[in-house]
Motif scaffolding. Structure first.
Motif, PDB file in Angstrom:
ATOM      1  N   ALA A  68       0.835  -1.211   0.000  1.00 11.60           N
ATOM      2  CA  ALA A  68       0.000   0.000   0.000  1.00 11.60           C
ATOM      3  C   ALA A  68       0.865   1.254   0.000  1.00 11.60           C
ATOM      4  O   ALA A  68       0.545   2.239  -0.682  1.00 11.60           O
ATOM      5  N   ARG A  69       1.957   1.234   0.748  1.00  6.07           N
ATOM      6  CA  ARG A  69       2.867   2.390   0.744  1.00  6.07           C
ATOM      7  C   ARG A  69       3.515   2.569  -0.626  1.00  6.07           C
ATOM      8  O   ARG A  69       3.714   3.701  -1.086  1.00  6.07           O
ATOM      9  N   ALA A  70       3.845   1.449  -1.282  1.00  6.65           N
ATOM     10  CA  ALA A  70       4.425   1.550  -2.622  1.00  6.65           C
ATOM     11  C   ALA A  70       3.433   2.169  -3.599  1.00  6.65           C
ATOM     12  O   ALA A  70       3.814   2.962  -4.473  1.00  6.65           O
ATOM     13  N   VAL A  71       2.157   1.808  -3.474  1.00  4.74           N
ATOM     14  CA  VAL A  71       1.132   2.429  -4.318  1.00  4.74           C
ATOM     15  C   VAL A  71       1.062   3.924  -4.043  1.00  4.74           C
ATOM     16  O   VAL A  71       0.984   4.749  -4.972  1.00  4.74           O
ATOM     17  N   LYS A  72       1.113   4.299  -2.777  1.00  9.37           N
ATOM     18  CA  LYS A  72       1.047   5.710  -2.406  1.00  9.37           C
ATOM     19  C   LYS A  72       2.240   6.478  -2.953  1.00  9.37           C
ATOM     20  O   LYS A  72       2.132   7.656  -3.325  1.00  9.37           O
ATOM     21  N   ARG A  73       3.375   5.810  -3.043  1.00  9.98           N
ATOM     22  CA  ARG A  73       4.592   6.447  -3.557  1.00  9.98           C
ATOM     23  C   ARG A  73       4.695   6.340  -5.081  1.00  9.98           C
ATOM     24  O   ARG A  73       5.695   6.738  -5.666  1.00  9.98           O
ATOM     25  N   HIS A  74       3.697   5.734  -5.714  1.00 15.29           N
ATOM     26  CA  HIS A  74       3.584   5.644  -7.174  1.00 15.29           C
ATOM     27  C   HIS A  74       4.627   4.733  -7.809  1.00 15.29           C
ATOM     28  O   HIS A  74       4.952   4.879  -8.993  1.00 15.29           O
ATOM     29  N   THR A  75       5.159   3.767  -7.041  1.00 15.08           N
ATOM     30  CA  THR A  75       6.026   2.760  -7.655  1.00 15.08           C
ATOM     31  C   THR A  75       5.230   1.531  -8.080  1.00 15.08           C
ATOM     32  O   THR A  75       5.694   0.745  -8.904  1.00 15.08           O
ATOM     33  N   ARG A  76       4.042   1.347  -7.499  1.00 19.51           N
ATOM     34  CA  ARG A  76       3.129   0.265  -7.886  1.00 19.51           C
ATOM     35  C   ARG A  76       1.758   0.865  -8.157  1.00 19.51           C
ATOM     36  O   ARG A  76       1.486   2.016  -7.793  1.00 19.51           O
ATOM     37  N   THR A  77       0.898   0.072  -8.787  1.00 20.31           N
ATOM     38  CA  THR A  77      -0.469   0.501  -9.038  1.00 20.31           C
ATOM     39  C   THR A  77      -1.411  -0.637  -8.670  1.00 20.31           C
ATOM     40  O   THR A  77      -0.984  -1.782  -8.499  1.00 20.31           O
ATOM     41  N   ARG A  78      -2.676  -0.310  -8.569  1.00 25.03           N
ATOM     42  CA  ARG A  78      -3.672  -1.349  -8.298  1.00 25.03           C
ATOM     43  C   ARG A  78      -4.273  -1.895  -9.593  1.00 25.03           C
ATOM     44  O   ARG A  78      -5.222  -2.674  -9.549  1.00 25.03           O
ATOM     45  N   SER A  79      -3.707  -1.495 -10.719  1.00 27.93           N
ATOM     46  CA  SER A  79      -4.100  -2.092 -11.995  1.00 27.93           C
ATOM     47  C   SER A  79      -3.111  -3.162 -12.443  1.00 27.93           C
ATOM     48  O   SER A  79      -3.312  -3.809 -13.465  1.00 27.93           O
ATOM     49  N   GLY A  80      -2.033  -3.339 -11.677  1.00 26.04           N
ATOM     50  CA  GLY A  80      -1.036  -4.347 -12.012  1.00 26.04           C
ATOM     51  C   GLY A  80       0.144  -3.829 -12.805  1.00 26.04           C
ATOM     52  O   GLY A  80       1.096  -4.570 -13.048  1.00 26.04           O
ATOM     53  N   GLN A  81       0.113  -2.578 -13.213  1.00 27.60           N
ATOM     54  CA  GLN A  81       1.240  -2.005 -13.943  1.00 27.60           C
ATOM     55  C   GLN A  81       2.276  -1.438 -12.976  1.00 27.60           C
ATOM     56  O   GLN A  81       1.927  -0.988 -11.893  1.00 27.60           O
ATOM     57  N   PRO A  82       3.558  -1.443 -13.348  1.00 25.79           N
ATOM     58  CA  PRO A  82       4.523  -0.685 -12.555  1.00 25.79           C
ATOM     59  C   PRO A  82       4.107   0.782 -12.503  1.00 25.79           C
ATOM     60  O   PRO A  82       3.592   1.326 -13.479  1.00 25.79           O
ATOM     61  N   GLY A  83       4.308   1.408 -11.363  1.00 26.94           N
ATOM     62  CA  GLY A  83       3.937   2.809 -11.223  1.00 26.94           C
ATOM     63  C   GLY A  83       4.892   3.728 -11.963  1.00 26.94           C
ATOM     64  O   GLY A  83       6.009   3.342 -12.329  1.00 26.94           O
ATOM     65  N   PRO A  84       4.501   4.977 -12.179  1.00 22.01           N
ATOM     66  CA  PRO A  84       5.365   5.921 -12.902  1.00 22.01           C
ATOM     67  C   PRO A  84       6.669   6.221 -12.172  1.00 22.01           C
ATOM     68  O   PRO A  84       7.636   6.651 -12.803  1.00 22.01           O
ATOM     69  N   ALA A  85       6.702   5.983 -10.860  1.00 27.89           N
ATOM     70  CA  ALA A  85       7.918   6.254 -10.088  1.00 27.89           C
ATOM     71  C   ALA A  85       8.690   4.967  -9.771  1.00 27.89           C
ATOM     72  O   ALA A  85       9.576   4.979  -8.911  1.00 27.89           O
ATOM     73  N   TYR A  86       8.362   3.870 -10.464  1.00 30.72           N
ATOM     74  CA  TYR A  86       9.034   2.594 -10.179  1.00 30.72           C
ATOM     75  C   TYR A  86      10.537   2.741 -10.391  1.00 30.72           C
ATOM     76  O   TYR A  86      11.003   3.388 -11.338  1.00 30.72           O
ATOM     77  N   TRP A  87      11.300   2.126  -9.513  1.00 33.65           N
ATOM     78  CA  TRP A  87      12.760   2.132  -9.626  1.00 33.65           C
ATOM     79  C   TRP A  87      13.292   0.763  -9.198  1.00 33.65           C
ATOM     80  O   TRP A  87      12.621  -0.017  -8.529  1.00 33.65           O
ATOM     81  N   GLN A  88      14.512   0.484  -9.576  1.00 38.77           N
ATOM     82  CA  GLN A  88      15.232  -0.648  -9.010  1.00 38.77           C
ATOM     83  C   GLN A  88      16.724  -0.388  -9.105  1.00 38.77           C
ATOM     84  O   GLN A  88      17.178   0.474  -9.867  1.00 38.77           O
ATOM     85  N   GLN A  89      17.463  -1.121  -8.301  1.00 37.08           N
ATOM     86  CA  GLN A  89      18.898  -0.874  -8.185  1.00 37.08           C
ATOM     87  C   GLN A  89      19.651  -1.437  -9.390  1.00 37.08           C
ATOM     88  O   GLN A  89      19.112  -2.217 -10.172  1.00 37.08           O
ATOM     89  N   GLN A  90      20.894  -1.023  -9.502  1.00 34.40           N
ATOM     90  CA  GLN A  90      21.702  -1.363 -10.674  1.00 34.40           C
ATOM     91  C   GLN A  90      23.091  -1.788 -10.218  1.00 34.40           C
ATOM     92  O   GLN A  90      23.682  -1.180  -9.320  1.00 34.40           O
ATOM     93  N   ALA A  91      23.613  -2.850 -10.834  1.00 34.21           N
ATOM     94  CA  ALA A  91      24.940  -3.338 -10.462  1.00 34.21           C
ATOM     95  C   ALA A  91      25.683  -3.844 -11.685  1.00 34.21           C
ATOM     96  O   ALA A  91      25.073  -4.317 -12.650  1.00 34.21           O
ATOM     97  N   THR A  92      27.014  -3.744 -11.629  1.00 34.85           N
ATOM     98  CA  THR A  92      27.895  -4.294 -12.649  1.00 34.85           C
ATOM     99  C   THR A  92      28.986  -5.091 -11.948  1.00 34.85           C
ATOM    100  O   THR A  92      29.690  -4.556 -11.079  1.00 34.85           O
ATOM    101  N   TYR A  93      29.109  -6.368 -12.303  1.00 36.97           N
ATOM    102  CA  TYR A  93      30.089  -7.268 -11.675  1.00 36.97           C
ATOM    103  C   TYR A  93      31.244  -7.543 -12.633  1.00 36.97           C
ATOM    104  O   TYR A  93      31.029  -7.832 -13.811  1.00 36.97           O
ATOM    105  N   ARG A  94      32.440  -7.493 -12.089  1.00 39.40           N
ATOM    106  CA  ARG A  94      33.626  -8.001 -12.783  1.00 39.40           C
ATOM    107  C   ARG A  94      34.267  -9.030 -11.852  1.00 39.40           C
ATOM    108  O   ARG A  94      34.669  -8.689 -10.734  1.00 39.40           O
ATOM    109  N   ILE A  95      34.349 -10.275 -12.327  1.00 40.95           N
ATOM    110  CA  ILE A  95      34.789 -11.368 -11.464  1.00 40.95           C
ATOM    111  C   ILE A  95      35.877 -12.163 -12.175  1.00 40.95           C
ATOM    112  O   ILE A  95      35.789 -12.434 -13.371  1.00 40.95           O
ATOM    113  N   GLU A  96      36.899 -12.537 -11.410  1.00 42.75           N
ATOM    114  CA  GLU A  96      37.915 -13.461 -11.882  1.00 42.75           C
ATOM    115  C   GLU A  96      37.983 -14.619 -10.895  1.00 42.75           C
ATOM    116  O   GLU A  96      38.049 -14.402  -9.679  1.00 42.75           O
TER     117      GLU A  96
END
Length: 668
Positions: free
Chosen positions: A56-84
């Motif tokens: 419910a808080r995510a809906v209020k913050r516009h990252t989720r919606t009650r129609s099932g679509q991601p909200g206009p303010a949806y975000w997620q984190q980003q990472a780049t790995y370099r491994i040996e």
């Protein structure tokens, strides 16, 4: 399948003795043909699905919606790995160094980061869902953030790190600022790959080394829950963020490597003949043997490395994990398939000549069939390649992005079926990144449902929709049913597969029958495409189906996901009343469902009628449908296609079929 009220009235009016217009009016104004009676005992009502306060808080913050679509303010984190990484099979030891760039796209200031050290499942004293070997877990040799080497510390407000089971917590020297703050992390670590059976997903049998969950990996920080750090206890699977990977694996010369992503340096690790074969596999429908038994015997399975080793370099973009496998005795077959008009997908299969080489030579066909079918059933496979490998696992298979590893199947049909399931995971959860730990049905349930839809799987293997339904119902009759929404780590081990795979498949088949093929498929694909490369919650799934179908399906979600209710309906009576026939249907269970009826007459015609779910939701225990009495009704069947999971089908047919001692049957 369900008929809307006006259409239902039309269907019933067509059989009424009244003039058509009067019958329609009577049906709409007063349920003459569908009369619901009050229950003789209380029946639970499925309440609306109530979202969590976090959602419910995510809906209020516009990252989720009650129609099932991601909200206009949806975000997620980003990472780049370099491994040996360097594998020393003689010492059974893997050593690695890792650099990770982490970008904070959230609106929150982060003072701590959480990472998974899943190999700590094998540390002494680890919390485990099932017995596993003890290998010592992960040895951290260096942890650094922002160029500063950190030390182990139990003080959360002081820069440093602490290990809590399978979770590594880092307190940053400087807080990570919102919406674009970034930090560089560095690690050096080592561990001993667990011997089989390991955790059933990775490890070594002394010949094949399967590297799954082998590096420090950032936990998910999402818009609903913040840090999601459920411990890895070997039962439930994983919730992972999307990232880019650049990985180099050093192994002995002659050891073939398969991995997530695309091989970047074939000229360094393969002979010229093998490179030519691999290139040919991109342009022919025939199976190409890239590394053969003759190559292995001659010592030419790979190029000749320096000081007895070779470094294989793979990259992958926007995937949720990276896994790899290596073996000194792998044969390598290759081919390709074309998805859509021109997207070529490379197919690579690795297997040993013994014990299952004769079966595994057919595995490329299984990969191709799975990608082709699922690309039509869902949406096109988006990755450049798929690799399937044999070995390590004692039962079934395990999925990773662009990569699967399976047991040493000796049965071609079982291998084909397992590949269909594991490759189905390339859609769920590889593309649609749900939380498998908390909601296994969003991963295993959807993958099993997809795999069961292949046209010939039921006939070939006997593990399609009907088999799933039978297994689930057998468990439910023994009292072992539990709600689908139970977190994966809280399942009794004996019914995890039956509930999360087979019950879920049965439920999705029933939902499709309720909505109809077209609406269901539209809602299903819409859900997937909305959440490509994102992190859906169950409410996003539920809300998408509600919005696309235009129906409030809360009763269905509550009954089948939040409860362990069973479906039990019956034909209580069929009788002639004047010039009509009355069919009384009883609801004897707890799960409300519409009632699909097939009414057969003496002239061989079959009339289809559907009783709605609404009276059951209002507390009714009986519904009566009245149809014309001529031609004579000879048979009535509930759910003739067997699409609903009835706990007891003995009362779904009239006249009853009674078994007698001689083994023959008779009607009554």
């Amino acid at each position: 399948m369900r008929i809307s009220p006006p259409a239902r009235c039309v269907a019933l009016a067509a059989d009424s003795a009244l003039p058509f217009s009067i019958a329609i009016a009577a049906c709409m104004a007063l349920p003459l043909a569908l009369a619901a009676q009050q229950p003789t005992a209380p029946v639970p009502r499925p309440y609306d699905v109530v979202e969590t306060p976090d959602f419910a808080r995510a809906v209020k913050r516009h990252t989720r919606t009650r129609s099932g679509q991601p909200g206009p303010a949806y975000w997620q984190q980003q990472a780049t790995y370099r491994i040996e990484a360097q594998l020393d099979p003689h010492a059974t030891r893997l050593r690695g160094t890792e650099s990770v760039r982490y970008i904070n796209n959230s609106p929150d200031t982060l003072r701590q980061l959480a990472l998974y050290l899943r190999q700590n499942l094998f540390a002494p004293g680890a919390v485990r869902h099932a017995p596993t070997p003890v290998t010592g877990g992960v040895t951290l040799q260096r942890v650094a953030a922002g160029g500063r080497t950190l030390t182990s510390s139990s003080r959360r407000n002081t820069p440093g790190y602490r290990v809590d089971g399978t979770i590594l917590w880092i307190t940053l020297p400087e807080p990570l600022t919102p919406r674009g703050g970034r930090v560089q992390l560095s690690f050096s670590w080592a561990y001993t790959p667990a011997p089989v059976p390991s955790d059933g997903r990775e490890g070594t049998d002394g010949d094949v080394y399967m590297m799954g969950y082998w590096y420090p990996q950032l936990a998910v920080y999402d818009d609903v829950s913040g840090w999601v750090t459920d411990p890895y206890t070997s039962e439930a699977e994983f919730y992972m963020g999307y990232a880019d990977y650049d990985v180099r694996m050093t192994v002995p010369t002659g050891w073939v490597v398969g991995a997530t992503g695309t091989l970047q340096n074939p000229g360094d690790v393969l002979t010229s003949e093998e490179r030519d074969r691999l290139a040919a596999a991109r342009h022919t429908d025939s199976l190409v043997h890239v590394v053969t038994a003759r190559d292995i015997a001659a010592g030419h399975a790979t190029a000749h490395g320096r000081q007895g080793t070779l470094t294989w370099h793979f990259t992958a973009h926007n995937v949720r994990d990276f896994a790899w496998v290596t073996c000194a005795h792998y044969l390598w077959d290759a081919s390709h398939t074309v998805v859509g008009a021109h997207d070529t997908v490379a197919i690579n299969n690795l297997y040993r000549a013994a014990p299952a080489g004769a079966t595994w030579v057919q595995s490329v066909r299984g990969d191709r069939d799975a990608i082709d079918f699922l690309s039509r059933f869902l949406w096109p496979y988006p990755y450049p390649q798929i690799t399937s490998a044999e070995g390590v696992l004692e039962s079934g298979g395990m999925e990773y992005p662009m990569f699967t590893i399976l047991e040493s199947w000796r049965d071609t049909l079982e291998l084909h079926r397992d590949l269909m399931h594991e490759i189905s995971h390339m859609w769920f959860p590889m593309q649609v990144g749900s939380d498998e730990t908390r909601y296994p049905w969003m991963d295993e349930g959807l993958a099993e449902f997809n795999a069961s839809q292949g046209d010939t799987l039921e006939d070939l293997v006997g593990r399609g929709v009907k088999s799933a339904q039978r297994s689930y119902l057998a468990l439910a009759r023994r009292g072992g049913d539990v709600p689908l929404m139970r977190p994966g780590n809280e399942f009794p081990p004996d019914n995890y597969f039956t509930i999360e795979y087979q019950k879920a498949t049965s439920v999705f088949v029933a939902l499709r029958a309720i909505l109809g093929d077209s609406v269901f498929q539209d809602a299903y694909r819409t859900y997937g495409k909305r959440w490509l490369g994102k992190h859906p919650e169950p409410y996003d799934f539920f809300n998408t189906f509600n919005s696309v179908s235009g129906r409030n399906l809360s009763w269905f979600w509550h009954s089948w996901f939040y409860q362990a209710w069973t479906l039990d309906q019956a034909i209580a009576n069929v009788r002639q009343v004047g010039d009509s026939v009355e069919i009384m249907i009883e609801d004897r269970g707890l799960a409300p469902m519409p009632v699909p009826l097939a009414i057969t007459r003496a002239d061989g015609s079959v009339q289809r009628v559907e009783l709605p779910v609404d009276p059951w939701l209002d507390g009714a225990r009986r519904q009566v449908v009245r149809v014309a009495g001529t031609p004579r009704v000879t048979q009535v069947v509930i759910d003739p296609e067997h699409v609903f999971p009835y706990i007891d089908r003995s009362a779904l047919t009239w006249p009853r079929v009674q078994r007698v001692t001689s083994g023959s049957t008779r009607s009554r």
